[in-house]
Scaffold this active site. Structure first.
Site, mmCIF file in Angstrom:
data_model
loop_
_atom_site.group_PDB
_atom_site.id
_atom_site.type_symbol
_atom_site.label_atom_id
_atom_site.label_comp_id
_atom_site.label_asym_id
_atom_site.label_seq_id
_atom_site.Cartn_x
_atom_site.Cartn_y
_atom_site.Cartn_z
ATOM 1 N N CYS A 53 5.841 -7.004 7.214
ATOM 2 C CA CYS A 53 6.898 -6.525 8.108
ATOM 3 C C CYS A 53 7.201 -7.608 9.148
ATOM 4 C CB CYS A 53 6.454 -5.248 8.815
ATOM 5 S SG CYS A 53 7.736 -4.522 9.868
ATOM 6 N N GLU A 77 0.818 -1.197 0.000
ATOM 7 C CA GLU A 77 0.000 0.000 0.000
ATOM 8 C C GLU A 77 0.861 1.259 0.000
ATOM 9 O OE1 GLU A 77 -4.036 -1.241 2.069
ATOM 10 O OE2 GLU A 77 -2.463 -0.847 3.516
ATOM 11 N N SER A 79 10.980 5.632 15.436
ATOM 12 C CA SER A 79 9.723 5.291 16.122
ATOM 13 C C SER A 79 10.065 4.888 17.546
ATOM 14 C CB SER A 79 9.043 4.104 15.431
ATOM 15 O OG SER A 79 8.636 4.470 14.152
ATOM 16 N N LEU A 80 9.995 5.832 18.443
ATOM 17 C CA LEU A 80 10.454 5.562 19.813
ATOM 18 C C LEU A 80 9.297 5.023 20.677
ATOM 19 C CD1 LEU A 80 12.974 5.716 21.573
ATOM 20 C CD2 LEU A 80 12.294 8.038 22.215
ATOM 21 N N CYS A 95 3.227 8.397 1.289
ATOM 22 C CA CYS A 95 3.768 7.426 2.232
ATOM 23 C C CYS A 95 3.945 6.107 1.482
ATOM 24 C CB CYS A 95 2.797 7.256 3.399
ATOM 25 S SG CYS A 95 3.302 5.985 4.572
ATOM 26 N N CYS A 143 0.851 -2.182 15.872
ATOM 27 C CA CYS A 143 0.816 -1.899 14.431
ATOM 28 C C CYS A 143 0.217 -3.070 13.669
ATOM 29 C CB CYS A 143 2.223 -1.619 13.919
ATOM 30 S SG CYS A 143 2.313 -1.351 12.130
ATOM 31 N N CYS A 167 -1.326 5.732 9.835
ATOM 32 C CA CYS A 167 -0.132 5.033 10.342
ATOM 33 C C CYS A 167 -0.533 3.752 11.051
ATOM 34 C CB CYS A 167 0.611 5.855 11.376
ATOM 35 S SG CYS A 167 1.138 7.455 10.861
ATOM 36 N N SER A 223 11.623 6.225 8.261
ATOM 37 C CA SER A 223 11.288 5.969 9.655
ATOM 38 C C SER A 223 11.690 4.549 10.031
ATOM 39 C CB SER A 223 9.782 6.160 9.855
ATOM 40 O OG SER A 223 9.428 5.835 11.184
ATOM 41 N N CYS A 246 5.553 -5.234 15.941
ATOM 42 C CA CYS A 246 5.280 -4.255 16.988
ATOM 43 C C CYS A 246 3.810 -4.441 17.407
ATOM 44 C CB CYS A 246 5.514 -2.837 16.475
ATOM 45 S SG CYS A 246 7.208 -2.589 15.880
ATOM 46 N N GLY A 253 6.467 -2.180 6.300
ATOM 47 C CA GLY A 253 7.845 -2.651 6.334
ATOM 48 C C GLY A 253 8.793 -1.816 7.162
ATOM 49 N N GLU A 254 9.953 -2.393 7.415
ATOM 50 C CA GLU A 254 11.015 -1.710 8.137
ATOM 51 C C GLU A 254 12.116 -1.390 7.117
ATOM 52 O OE1 GLU A 254 11.941 -0.242 11.030
ATOM 53 O OE2 GLU A 254 13.798 0.031 9.916
HETATM 54 N N1 SAH Z 1 8.948 0.242 10.396
HETATM 55 C C1 SAH Z 1 9.066 1.665 10.346
HETATM 56 C C2 SAH Z 1 8.099 2.346 9.390
HETATM 57 C C3 SAH Z 1 6.664 1.907 9.441
HETATM 58 S S1 SAH Z 1 5.703 2.455 10.829
HETATM 59 C C4 SAH Z 1 8.932 2.240 11.757
HETATM 60 O O1 SAH Z 1 8.639 1.484 12.666
HETATM 61 O O2 SAH Z 1 9.154 3.414 11.941
HETATM 62 C C5 SAH Z 1 5.496 4.166 10.577
HETATM 63 C C6 SAH Z 1 5.042 4.912 11.800
HETATM 64 O O3 SAH Z 1 3.723 4.543 12.163
HETATM 65 C C7 SAH Z 1 5.905 4.639 13.027
HETATM 66 O O4 SAH Z 1 6.198 5.837 13.675
HETATM 67 C C8 SAH Z 1 4.992 3.799 13.892
HETATM 68 O O5 SAH Z 1 5.333 3.938 15.249
HETATM 69 C C9 SAH Z 1 3.643 4.363 13.572
HETATM 70 N N2 SAH Z 1 2.544 3.475 13.887
HETATM 71 C C10 SAH Z 1 2.511 2.139 13.795
HETATM 72 N N3 SAH Z 1 1.306 1.654 14.149
HETATM 73 C C11 SAH Z 1 0.545 2.716 14.481
HETATM 74 C C12 SAH Z 1 -0.804 2.886 14.892
HETATM 75 N N4 SAH Z 1 -1.623 1.833 15.022
HETATM 76 N N5 SAH Z 1 -1.244 4.131 15.123
HETATM 77 C C13 SAH Z 1 -0.439 5.192 14.933
HETATM 78 N N6 SAH Z 1 0.833 5.110 14.524
HETATM 79 C C14 SAH Z 1 1.327 3.883 14.302
#
Ligand code: SAH
Length: 361
Positions: free
Chosen positions: A118, A98, A226-227, A111, A125, A345, A203, A122, A171-172
């Site tokens: 992925c 996507e 993404s902290l 985006c 996500c 996101c 990111s 996490c 993806g990462e």
């Molecule tokens: N793998 C990479 C890029 C994909 S995620 C990463 O982790 O950064 C892109 C952003 O979306 C990250 O900042 C992640 O923390 C955020 N994200 C993931 N799941 C989410 C959710 N359900 N709601 C809001 N932000 C989310």
């Protein structure tokens, strides 16, 4: 419906100027023809040979036999009430990824995805729920930009303003390092799409060794981390990868990351109700990022039925932000976009329905 066929022709998108030249020379063509083909693909975003009228007909016929510009096809487009469009794309092997187009007054943001699925899982996500299918090629990564701009503005048409790219889709990106960096260089080429690296943000969930590699690249995108949690206890629960690369190591890599003048590192912090949004975590975050030229994006969590979280209420988010502000840490509250079409996101899971409920309502 698009048909899935095994494609044996060379996919041209993803090839550099040098690689296109080699391809054309191997076909017995003059190098300047390579330049024409390159510009047709990347500058004019031409995906079919019929529109490459500066190339002789015989050459176009030959090209059509041996090569295809891109195998990426738009399978479906979902339009949000806020103008966001979610593109469900089908790649050459039938895989689905996507891309999300977000228009704004003075710029657009696209985006894009870097992997099919992925592997990081996490817990907040959706993409993690489907797991990793495979890495994307540089061509597939770049094709998202070409295909989306063509859908929005028309093939070959100029774009009215700047295009920003965020590698924040499926993806990462740092687990697909070489192809992602190649795609950044392709995007940047002035003879082609001409999207400068400072308008591309990558990111990462924190693949520490690759952050050090990125720091040494000549052409590199802006970096976002993404902290979402200021300590290991909490971050381990949300990001399995944190057990391999804990917070202290991640922050150390960030501290040594070279920044251009006025550049800041972005830290994304997804606001999870009752999980990571207390005053205590806000104060910890201020201390953790002390001395780093940073800004924090506070992202309300985008829900999905499969995910056991809810977004912090807006009052909590502003209270959290207040503590960051008092601590001298700049922050922004992100407005969720395309939630109604599962485009926000963390909602990207190649859904065929408009929404996570699947009713298309
Ligand atoms: N793998 C990479 C890029 C994909 S995620 C990463 O982790 O950064 C892109 C952003 O979306 C990250 O900042 C992640 O923390 C955020 N994200 C993931 N799941 C989410 C959710 N359900 N709601 C809001 N932000 C989310």
């Amino acid at each position: 419906m698009t048909e899935v066929t095994t494609e044996e022709r060379t996919e041209l998108i993803g090839l550099t100027q040098d690689e296109i030249r080699e391809f054309m020379v191997a076909m017995g063509e003059k190098p300047y023809r390579a330049r024409q083909l390159y510009e047709a693909i990347y500058r004019r975003r031409t995906t079919g040979y019929d529109s490459m009228t500066d190339l002789p007909k015989t050459l176009r016929r030959l090209l059509a036999e041996r090569a295809i510009v891109t195998n990426t096809q738009v399978h479906n487009v979902f339009l949000s009430s806020d103008g966001t469009r979610r593109f469900l794309l089908r790649l050459g092997d039938g895989s689905e990824v996507e891309s999300v187009f977000m228009p704004e007054e003075r710029r657009d943001t696209i985006c894009i995805s870097s992997q099919v699925g992925c592997p990081l899982a996490c817990s907040f996500c959706m993409t993690g729920v489907i797991g990793l299918k495979r890495n994307m090629t540089a061509g597939e990564i770049v094709s998202q930009v070409v295909v989306v701009l063509n859908q929005v503005y028309g093939q070959g048409a100029g774009v009215p303003h700047r295009t920003n790219i965020v590698m924040m889709g499926m993806g990462e990106p740092l687990l697909n390092y070489d192809q992602v960096l190649k795609s950044v260089r392709l995007l940047a080429d002035q003879q082609g799409l001409g999207i400068a690296p400072r308008y591309v943000t990558l990111s990462t969930a924190g693949i520490v060794p690759r952050i050090y590699d990125l720091a040494r690249e000549e052409i590199r995108p802006r970096l976002a981390i993404s902290l979402t949690a200021p300590d290991d206890e909490l971050r381990n629960r949300l990001f399995p990868i944190n057990r391999r690369y804990p917070v202290a190591e991640l922050i150390e890599a960030c501290r040594s990351y070279p920044l251009a003048e006025r550049e800041r590192l972005t830290f994304e912090y997804v606001m999870l109700d009752g999980v990571n949004d207390s005053d205590r975590e806000a104060r910890k975050l201020v201390r953790l990022l002390n001395g780093i030229r940073a800004k924090v994006n506070l992202i309300p969590h985008n829900p999905a039925p499969e995910l056991p979280y809810a977004s912090s209420p807006i009052g909590r988010i502003t209270a959290f932000q207040q503590i960051l502000t008092e601590g001298g840490l700049p922050s922004f509250i992100r407005r969720p976009r395309g939630q109604d079409i599962s485009a926000a996101c963390g909602q990207l899971a190649a859904r065929h329905q408009a929404t996570a409920q699947g009713s298309g309502s």
